[in-house]
Enzyme design. Structure first.
Site, short mmCIF file in Angstrom:
data_model
loop_
_atom_site.label_atom_id
_atom_site.label_comp_id
_atom_site.label_asym_id
_atom_site.label_seq_id
_atom_site.Cartn_x
_atom_site.Cartn_y
_atom_site.Cartn_z
N GLN A 1 63.14 -2.88 -7.74
CA GLN A 1 61.71 -3.45 -7.92
C GLN A 1 61.13 -2.32 -7.96
OE1 GLN A 1 59.99 -5.67 -8.90
NE2 GLN A 1 58.78 -4.12 -9.45
N HIS B 1 21.45 -38.69 -27.75
CA HIS B 1 23.21 -38.56 -27.48
C HIS B 1 23.25 -40.21 -27.76
CE1 HIS B 1 23.20 -34.25 -27.17
NE2 HIS B 1 25.14 -34.82 -25.99
N GLU C 1 54.71 -10.90 -7.22
CA GLU C 1 54.73 -11.02 -9.41
C GLU C 1 56.25 -11.93 -8.37
OE1 GLU C 1 55.67 -8.07 -10.71
OE2 GLU C 1 55.98 -8.73 -12.67
N HIS C 2 56.95 -11.36 -7.88
CA HIS C 2 57.94 -12.44 -7.55
C HIS C 2 58.56 -11.96 -5.89
CE1 HIS C 2 58.35 -8.71 -10.92
NE2 HIS C 2 59.66 -9.51 -11.44
N HIS D 1 61.28 1.02 -11.53
CA HIS D 1 60.35 0.64 -12.47
C HIS D 1 59.49 1.83 -12.32
CE1 HIS D 1 61.04 -3.10 -14.28
NE2 HIS D 1 61.50 -3.61 -13.24
N ASP E 1 64.63 -10.66 -14.54
CA ASP E 1 64.39 -9.64 -15.67
C ASP E 1 64.91 -10.33 -17.19
OD1 ASP E 1 62.37 -8.84 -13.47
OD2 ASP E 1 63.86 -7.04 -13.70
#
Lengths: 431, 431
Positions: free
Chosen positions: A256, A416, A323-324, A259, A357
């Site tokens: 991670q 209506h 996220e992960h 990145h 991934d």
């Protein structure tokens, strides 16, 4: 990697430890992007060429990639990589094809049928980042579900020069419309259209802060385009018991961290010893990486949290909403029911983040920055929209009429009620 | 109602006919709302009380409705209306309960299991407009799916004084947390929390232009809240063949027109005669309505389009993408496959829009203003988020390893490959 003992922290300190760095787009980015969008909407292709020369240092002749160029790019890919991308494609396809929903039909009361139908979003734009390394995996993550959904027009954009790996991955997904344009100008072109680039309904894919801000701006503009989800820096949290392998954990944290320097990396474990071992393993492993600089920068903000037990680790994970989320414990599945907020979960010692991934089959476009509380992992559904259908028989309407008119009366909406009355009167008249 | 012959129009004129009125929030609304949000985030409950006195002319003691006040409100509802709301509740519940998705599990290759799981969004805010008529139906449309989803905290807000019908509908849905606050200040309170009103994760429900703008602003703020969908004026399109009943169509158009002067009302038919008859029926029916003024105003912008045949009517409908689409033809279901863009579809002579507004079972919160191209009818899914899970066996990882490392190498991400290598090396070492 900084280590903290959770129970030794005050509530405020606990909150601070899990706080993400502020991520407001700077005013200068907001303004720059607004100006780029304005240029693209007023000058079209000419603006795309000018901005590509300015930002990407590329003089474009044709914005669209020719079929000849596509063929040459595909031919240039080494066979082993082709095989790998094909196998990843097959797994991703298999998992996303299983997400196809069948139409729903319920007779809620006699003669009253309610249905839900799904349709592909007609035109989608797929943004693939360029930069230091080409990301063919992201092409698969957007290309596969858009193909299964049946989106009529799929427009891929990526900054020039477009790497052949991206072109090959696109061809696997049946995408033949590729434009060599990136950045905020590509997002603007997708949202509003130019002479070359068609306007799309929805824009997908990750990008730098300019791309993210451009997606946000066009999603707020009348006549712009929808977007997949809000974006933020990528994150991983590992929760692990005392028996977990420190080398595995360190490797996952680094995958991670490499990145980008803003990547968020957290490990939570009841074992103080494991926390220290992970730290040592990080030091050993990071030195060998080609992107060691980036990873080391990310590790400066990373944190090891020592907690009471695994139950508390899950609680901390739910507060953070990663996220992960990697669960390296003896029986990882026992915690699944308690996991409330995560983008994608990786169970057990043999499930590193990198399988998700690339190739397990799940989608790697995930909500981050705490958006997991309300947003979902990208899925087939994001390439479709659903609408309801109802059909009443004459008897069905007669049966439901008193309910509708009573509520219409309560809401003071005569017309209506009248839409029911004119029909029930016609039915009575025809008897 | 203006009548046009579609084939007699130029392409530009056709586009102009289907163009919706511009709907940019005026700068004054944007600024007013930003100021209200700022007041609520800095002053909390005190701001809510001050703004309620200013906008709703109500001096609030308790912002939250007491259980005693809820009980009294429920007791005051006449029995027939209770019965009607209970029956509507039952149908809505039946259709939304059928939307529960089962967890998905796919073994994409041996030892590689990918899953999708769903979780309720933890805390949701339900905005119910006040104004001239109470809208208990909207309570059901938000309350029922949030109950089925299992949202832990459901917070209903509505401008003071809250009508007893709204309280009764809330109690049907098991909602016991009701706050007497409306407008942009209620949205701000839900997004950021005050001493009384809890912060929620996602805000649902319709409202006036201040509420809409407040939802937009908090959805864009870091630490704010997600929202259900962008909003616009309500719309209906009727497509009808020559045999359709002009009185039915006129009644349906009016049931949309009475919502507000900005309502969009369109009829498309190959029968010039029917178009004229609908116009005459409108004149007859509108005079009798209690909201005739509003409906007449909406009709000023309404339009009857005479087209070639029903196939062209469907094409025109897809270009427009109506929130509500009523199909009054002999075999309405034959057009369903060709309908691409609509919020909710009403098939046949016996299915007026008002059945879907209240009681058929479908949700009446629908994308409008052309957002049907990418947004869906509100459903159970909007109260949940989905995440993926993957679990690999040791053999599963060995099988997938070459694919992952080949792609990681191509993307230049060493640590991604290394997370696999450390594991396969450990496996080989243990053999």
């Amino acid at each position: 990697m900084k280590k903290v003992i959770w129970s030794a922290l005050s509530a405020a300190e606990q909150q601070a430890v899990l706080l993400r760095p502020a991520m407001a787009a700077s005013e200068s980015i907001t303004d720059t992007v607004a100006h780029i969008i304005e240029q693209v909407t007023t000058e079209g292709d000419a603006a795309l060429k000018k901005l590509s020369a300015q930002f990407d240092k590329v003089e474009l002749n044709d914005i669209r990639l020719s079929s000849q160029a596509m063929k040459e790019a595909c031919d240039s890919i080494p066979a082993p990589l082709k095989t790998a991308l094909r196998e990843a494609f097959r797994n991703i396809r298999s998992f996303h094809a299983a997400q196809v929903s069948r139409p729903l039909s319920v007779e809620t009361q006699p003669g009253v049928v309610c249905e839900m139908h799904s349709r592909a979003i007609e035109a989608v734009g797929l943004y693939i980042p360029g930069g230091s390394a080409p990301l063919p995996s992201t092409v698969l993550m957007l290309g596969v579900p858009s193909e299964i959904a049946g989106c009529k027009r799929r427009v891929l954009v990526s900054p020039p020069p477009i790497a052949p790996e991206i072109v090959f991955a696109a061809s696997l997904c049946g995408i033949d419309e590729i434009y060599q344009v990136g950045g905020a100008q590509a997002v603007a072109a997708l949202a509003f259209g130019t002479e070359s680039v068609p306007k799309v309904d929805k824009i997908f894919g990750p990008g730098n802060s300019f791309v993210t801000e451009a997606k946000r701006q066009v999603s707020q503009a009348i006549g712009g385009a929808s977007i997949d989800m809000p974006a933020g820096p990528s994150e991983v949290m590992v929760i692990a018991d005392a028996r977990a392998n420190a080398d595995f954990i360190a490797a996952d944290l680094l995958s991670q961290a490499e990145h980008g320097p803003d990547s968020q990396v957290v490990v939570v474990t009841p074992s103080d010893k494991l926390a220290d071992e992970v730290n040592q393993a990080l030091t050993r492993q990071v030195a060998k990486l080609s992107r060691a600089d980036i990873a080391e920068k990310a590790l400066e903000n990373s944190i090891a949290i020592v907690c009471q037990d695994m139950a508390e680790a899950v609680v901390i994970s739910n507060i953070y909403g990663p996220e992960h989320l990697i669960v390296q414990t003896k029986n990882p599945r026992q915690y699944l029911n308690d996991i409330q907020h995560a983008g994608s979960v990786f169970l057990g010692d043999w499930t590193p983040e990198s399988v998700g991934d690339y190739a397990s089959g799940t989608n790697h476009v995930l909500p981050t920055y705490g958006y997991v509380r309300t947003y979902s992992s990208l899925s087939l559904m994001d390439f479709c929209k659903r609408f309801t259908v109802q059909e009443l028989s004459a008897d069905g309407l007669s049966g439901l009429a008193p309910v509708v008119t009573a509520i219409a009366d309560a809401e003071g909406l005569d017309a209506h009620a009248n839409a029911v009355h004119v029909r029930t009167q016609a039915l009575e008249g025809s008897k």
